[in-house]
Write an enzyme that holds these catalytic residues in place. Sequence first.
Site, short mmCIF file in Angstrom:
data_model
loop_
_atom_site.label_atom_id
_atom_site.label_comp_id
_atom_site.label_asym_id
_atom_site.label_seq_id
_atom_site.Cartn_x
_atom_site.Cartn_y
_atom_site.Cartn_z
CG ASP A 177 -1.76 1.00 1.29
OD1 ASP A 177 -1.75 2.09 0.58
OD2 ASP A 177 -2.85 1.21 1.96
CD GLU A 270 -1.10 0.57 9.75
OE1 GLU A 270 -1.97 0.81 10.58
OE2 GLU A 270 -0.94 -0.13 8.76
CD GLU A 279 -6.93 -4.84 12.58
OE1 GLU A 279 -5.84 -4.22 12.72
OE2 GLU A 279 -6.72 -5.58 11.71
CG HIS A 428 -4.25 -1.71 3.41
ND1 HIS A 428 -3.51 -0.70 3.97
CD2 HIS A 428 -4.67 -2.31 4.95
CE1 HIS A 428 -3.16 -0.79 5.12
NE2 HIS A 428 -3.90 -1.68 5.56
#
Length: 560
Positions: A177, A270, A279, A428
């Site tokens: 990405d 990240e 998440e 992505h």
Amino acid sequence: MEFSLGKNHKHQEFICKSVSVSPCSTASSLSSSASSVDSGPFIARFNPDSRVLHLWFDREPESGAANTVDVDLQNAQLFKLSPTESMCISEGSTNKTDESYSRAISIGFRTEDEGKSFHYAFEHWKKDMIGLGTGSRLENGSVSVKSKFDDKIEAASAKMYFHYYGQLLHQQNMLQDYVRTGTYYAAVIENRADFHGRVVVDVGAGSGILSLFAAQAGAKHVYAVEASEMAEYARRLIAGNPSLRERITVIKGKVEDVELPEKADILISEPMGTLLVNERMLETYVIARDRFLIPNGKMFPTTGRIHMAPFSDEFLYVEIANKALFWQQQNYYGVDLTPLYGSAFQGYFGQPVVDAFDPRLLVAPAIFHTLDFTCMKEEELYEFDIPLSFIASVGTRVHGLACWFDVLFDGSTVQRWLTTAPGAPTTHWYQLRCVLSQPLYVMAGQEITGRLHMVAHNAQSYTMYLTMSAKMWGAGAEQGGILQTSSGKLDLKEPYYRMSQPQAYAWAQDQQPHQQLLQSQVDALKATKTQEEIPLQSQDVAGPGLIQLPSQNTGAHMNR
């Protein structure tokens, strides 16, 4: 909830430059082959199995106990001989095949910082293993430790999560990405002043690419913390870059559990998932700030924003609604499936749609909700509300709420944004749309209100409660009042991935590929069904029959 330390619990690994064992009385398999090992590197692994510290002396840690020496932390002490050399004195052993009563293990490290990290981890594990911290000894001899991560996240979800990110093919997907990776690289390199000579912690390091970027920018030392098996790949990648490897230490373990030898001047990570919060790694990022960052230290990224706007997409709505038609069969091998149709219909609308869409589908200017990573509390991410208020720019049917996010790297030299907005180069993450099972009818200038209520759950994601309403419009609008309301419950953990590759959108005024796509679908339907066979449905699509696409684009927003 408390968990017994076991094979699936936390462990940490360190690279040792050299190891030398000096037994006083031993019958171990190690001493039978050699009394010292002088070349490396070797792995020192803190493993909770049997309350011991395993020191592996080969390149394959899982090859068996024949190449290990077990040190009982309860009866061991660690001494620093020099900045890069330490000695562990062990009295007795828990290994039944080893009759050693005392031994000295000299351990050499590649750098002073790696030695410090090992010492901090040794004391931390010793404290936990013998029950001096929050843990307590159980009847079977193991130790119960209350982990903040384990208390929030169910074991099955965590296992799948770390397994996913422990595979190179998924790391490659993120590395390729180029919007993501290129923006991080630019944000770091353009802000060398924030990294040069500074201590950096890479939170959830993955392949270690961000740690390498920080080292390129002149970081004094980088601690790359990674809980999955990707930590070993990160070590190999970093070791293959000789000019940078001496300033990077990979620490395998969860951010909530590991100990570092010093505070960080800057965090880099990240932590973004779908819709920014999926998440639940943002919570880990905030925990890392509280545990490792000096006061007023920098965070890359610094802030995040969730953007939202109502959208109209007749084709998407029809596509989702028609999925449930399977359950309208009254004679499926002699079985009537219709009792489950209503549940299936709502189930399909309970999936957020992840894809890249044309921004011309939006029917009002977007609003955003800001998350300031530098000062927000972890608990603020457990549950939060986003009020919605828009003014429709066109008259059309509103099919739901479109969402995307961006993050800011607030560097001292350059401020750089990473955006996932529609119309921008696709990442992505794509974009996300919450589709309502009951669309709203709005006119230009009409107010759309509502709220997006986000509730975290222990599968590392969120339940989304969306409500949207069309307020009174035109004469008498000042009286207020709601004309129509629609709501939905969606699970961010279970999205509908509508596309695997980004779609190119033509921006020329005379090109409207979305309209052409709609028309081609309509023509295909007309070729097989007549208008009488496929009646146009109203917004209530619970009745039988295939829902037909409009023969033309009815929304003026497509022509903006």
